[in-house]
Motif scaffolding. Structure first.
Motif, PDB file in Angstrom:
ATOM      1  N   MET A  26       0.489  13.235  -0.482  1.00 47.74           N
ATOM      2  CA  MET A  26       0.882  12.143  -1.493  1.00 47.74           C
ATOM      3  C   MET A  26      -0.129  11.568  -2.141  1.00 47.74           C
ATOM      4  N   HIS A  27      -0.047  11.319  -3.443  1.00 47.16           N
ATOM      5  CA  HIS A  27      -0.910  10.880  -4.248  1.00 47.16           C
ATOM      6  C   HIS A  27      -1.020   9.347  -4.197  1.00 47.16           C
ATOM      7  N   LYS A  28      -2.007   8.915  -4.041  1.00 52.42           N
ATOM      8  CA  LYS A  28      -2.442   7.463  -3.863  1.00 52.42           C
ATOM      9  C   LYS A  28      -2.725   6.972  -5.282  1.00 52.42           C
ATOM     10  N   ASP A  29      -2.279   5.852  -5.662  1.00 51.71           N
ATOM     11  CA  ASP A  29      -2.507   5.192  -6.691  1.00 51.71           C
ATOM     12  C   ASP A  29      -3.313   4.004  -6.710  1.00 51.71           C
ATOM     13  N   LYS A  30      -3.641   3.276  -7.612  1.00 49.51           N
ATOM     14  CA  LYS A  30      -4.691   2.032  -7.524  1.00 49.51           C
ATOM     15  C   LYS A  30      -3.638   1.000  -6.507  1.00 49.51           C
ATOM     16  N   VAL A  31      -2.360   0.741  -6.881  1.00 53.36           N
ATOM     17  CA  VAL A  31      -1.516  -0.178  -6.071  1.00 53.36           C
ATOM     18  C   VAL A  31      -1.605   0.211  -4.652  1.00 53.36           C
ATOM     19  N   ASP A  32      -1.288   1.576  -4.337  1.00 53.70           N
ATOM     20  CA  ASP A  32      -1.184   1.792  -2.879  1.00 53.70           C
ATOM     21  C   ASP A  32      -2.736   1.573  -2.142  1.00 53.70           C
ATOM     22  N   GLU A  33      -4.044   1.608  -3.138  1.00 53.17           N
ATOM     23  CA  GLU A  33      -5.112   1.544  -2.666  1.00 53.17           C
ATOM     24  C   GLU A  33      -5.368   0.038  -2.362  1.00 53.17           C
ATOM     25  N   SER A  34      -4.735  -0.772  -3.227  1.00 58.70           N
ATOM     26  CA  SER A  34      -4.896  -2.274  -3.138  1.00 58.70           C
ATOM     27  C   SER A  34      -3.965  -2.749  -1.847  1.00 58.70           C
ATOM     28  N   ILE A  35      -2.828  -2.061  -1.624  1.00 61.78           N
ATOM     29  CA  ILE A  35      -1.974  -2.521  -0.600  1.00 61.78           C
ATOM     30  C   ILE A  35      -2.672  -2.113   0.567  1.00 61.78           C
ATOM     31  N   LEU A  36      -3.490  -1.015   0.738  1.00 62.70           N
ATOM     32  CA  LEU A  36      -4.315  -0.570   2.043  1.00 62.70           C
ATOM     33  C   LEU A  36      -5.409  -1.430   2.373  1.00 62.70           C
ATOM     34  N   GLU A  37      -6.060  -2.030   1.290  1.00 62.50           N
ATOM     35  CA  GLU A  37      -7.229  -3.009   1.302  1.00 62.50           C
ATOM     36  C   GLU A  37      -6.577  -4.220   1.922  1.00 62.50           C
ATOM     37  N   PHE A  38      -5.424  -4.655   1.417  1.00 61.19           N
ATOM     38  CA  PHE A  38      -4.904  -6.144   2.101  1.00 61.19           C
ATOM     39  C   PHE A  38      -4.592  -5.864   3.396  1.00 61.19           C
ATOM     40  N   LEU A  39      -4.081  -4.634   3.914  1.00 57.68           N
ATOM     41  CA  LEU A  39      -3.648  -4.565   5.046  1.00 57.68           C
ATOM     42  C   LEU A  39      -4.683  -4.435   5.971  1.00 57.68           C
ATOM     43  N   ARG A  40      -5.779  -3.700   5.592  1.00 60.81           N
ATOM     44  CA  ARG A  40      -7.066  -3.574   6.252  1.00 60.81           C
ATOM     45  C   ARG A  40      -7.911  -5.010   6.815  1.00 60.81           C
ATOM     46  N   LYS A  41      -7.871  -6.105   5.693  1.00 64.41           N
ATOM     47  CA  LYS A  41      -8.310  -7.280   5.774  1.00 64.41           C
ATOM     48  C   LYS A  41      -7.405  -8.129   6.745  1.00 64.41           C
ATOM     49  N   ASP A  42      -6.245  -8.030   6.640  1.00 62.44           N
ATOM     50  CA  ASP A  42      -5.055  -8.694   7.407  1.00 62.44           C
ATOM     51  C   ASP A  42      -3.975  -8.004   7.537  1.00 62.44           C
ATOM     52  N   SER A  43      -3.674  -7.258   8.716  1.00 56.07           N
ATOM     53  CA  SER A  43      -2.552  -6.445   8.750  1.00 56.07           C
ATOM     54  C   SER A  43      -1.423  -7.285   9.070  1.00 56.07           C
ATOM     55  N   ARG A  44      -1.549  -8.546   9.407  1.00 59.01           N
ATOM     56  CA  ARG A  44      -0.360  -9.326   9.462  1.00 59.01           C
ATOM     57  C   ARG A  44      -0.001  -9.950   8.152  1.00 59.01           C
ATOM     58  N   GLU A  45      -0.464  -9.693   7.063  1.00 56.90           N
ATOM     59  CA  GLU A  45      -0.191 -10.363   5.767  1.00 56.90           C
ATOM     60  C   GLU A  45       1.306  -9.758   5.581  1.00 56.90           C
ATOM     61  N   SER A  46       2.268 -10.616   5.047  1.00 54.21           N
ATOM     62  CA  SER A  46       3.565  -9.983   4.557  1.00 54.21           C
ATOM     63  C   SER A  46       3.660  -9.352   3.407  1.00 54.21           C
ATOM     64  N   PHE A  47       4.623  -8.621   3.383  1.00 50.48           N
ATOM     65  CA  PHE A  47       4.848  -7.635   2.144  1.00 50.48           C
ATOM     66  C   PHE A  47       5.120  -8.674   1.149  1.00 50.48           C
ATOM     67  N   VAL A  48       5.718  -9.932   1.494  1.00 53.87           N
ATOM     68  CA  VAL A  48       6.020 -10.831   0.279  1.00 53.87           C
ATOM     69  C   VAL A  48       4.903 -11.351  -0.415  1.00 53.87           C
ATOM     70  N   GLU A  49       3.675 -11.630   0.827  1.00 49.62           N
ATOM     71  CA  GLU A  49       2.439 -12.045  -0.051  1.00 49.62           C
ATOM     72  C   GLU A  49       1.731 -11.122  -0.496  1.00 49.62           C
ATOM     73  N   ILE A  50       1.643  -9.855  -0.214  1.00 49.04           N
ATOM     74  CA  ILE A  50       1.035  -8.976  -0.900  1.00 49.04           C
ATOM     75  C   ILE A  50       1.608  -8.570  -2.180  1.00 49.04           C
ATOM     76  N   GLY A  51       3.081  -8.661  -2.428  1.00 49.01           N
ATOM     77  CA  GLY A  51       3.780  -8.575  -3.572  1.00 49.01           C
ATOM     78  C   GLY A  51       3.411  -9.601  -4.579  1.00 49.01           C
ATOM     79  N   LYS A  52       3.209 -10.778  -3.958  1.00 46.32           N
ATOM     80  CA  LYS A  52       2.848 -11.831  -5.116  1.00 46.32           C
ATOM     81  C   LYS A  52       1.637 -11.564  -5.775  1.00 46.32           C
ATOM     82  N   LYS A  53       0.674 -11.003  -4.759  1.00 45.55           N
ATOM     83  CA  LYS A  53      -0.678 -10.798  -5.225  1.00 45.55           C
ATOM     84  C   LYS A  53      -0.882  -9.691  -6.389  1.00 45.55           C
TER      85      LYS A  53
END
Length: 138
Positions: free
Chosen positions: A1-28
């Motif tokens: 699978m090809h990762k784009d900048k959005v995928d990289e951003s999602i991974l970075e949020f999850l690395r920093k706080d894996s408990r952050e909700s998809f709703v919060e990541i989506g808002k950001k």
């Protein structure tokens, strides 16, 4: 699978706080919760994300042990033996003066010391340099 900048951003949020909700990541990222969920599901399916895990904190002492391996023994064989030690949390094969870097975490300095003693007894370990981690910044 090809990762784009959005995928990289999602991974970075999850690395920093894996408990952050998809709703919060989506808002950001200005995306819907379902878009984030779909992207994470795709990254799991493609093997980009291979596991979700929990790391215990709690202020347990940690040590960084630099290990020299005998040149006549494959470094990966020494690393594999190191994985069997209870207090070992991470193992890195590295370049430079040492061959392996081991992160040890245990409830007490005495248990860290016992792990280091066991580490030094492993066939193929020729030298170690240990430091106790005093403070984690990030």
């Amino acid at each position: 699978m090809h990762k784009d900048k959005v995928d990289e951003s999602i991974l970075e949020f999850l690395r920093k706080d894996s408990r952050e909700s998809f709703v919060e990541i989506g808002k950001k990222l200005k995306l819907s919760e379902s878009a984030i969920r779909h992207r994470v599901k795709n990254m799991v399916g493609s093997g980009t994300i291979t596991k979700f895990t929990v790391e215990e904190g709690g202020g347990q002492p940690e040590a960084l042990v630099m290990v020299s391996a005998d040149s006549s023994i494959d470094t990966s064989k020494v690393s594999l033996k190191l994985t069997k030690l209870n207090a070992v949390k991470k193992i890195y094969e590295i370049t430079g003066q040492y061959d392996i870097c081991v992160i040890i975490q245990a409830p007490s300095i005495q248990e860290i010391n016992a792990c280091i003693d066991d580490l030094r007894k492993i066939t193929g370990v020729t030298d170690t340099n240990t430091v106790i981690i005093l403070k984690t910044i990030s």
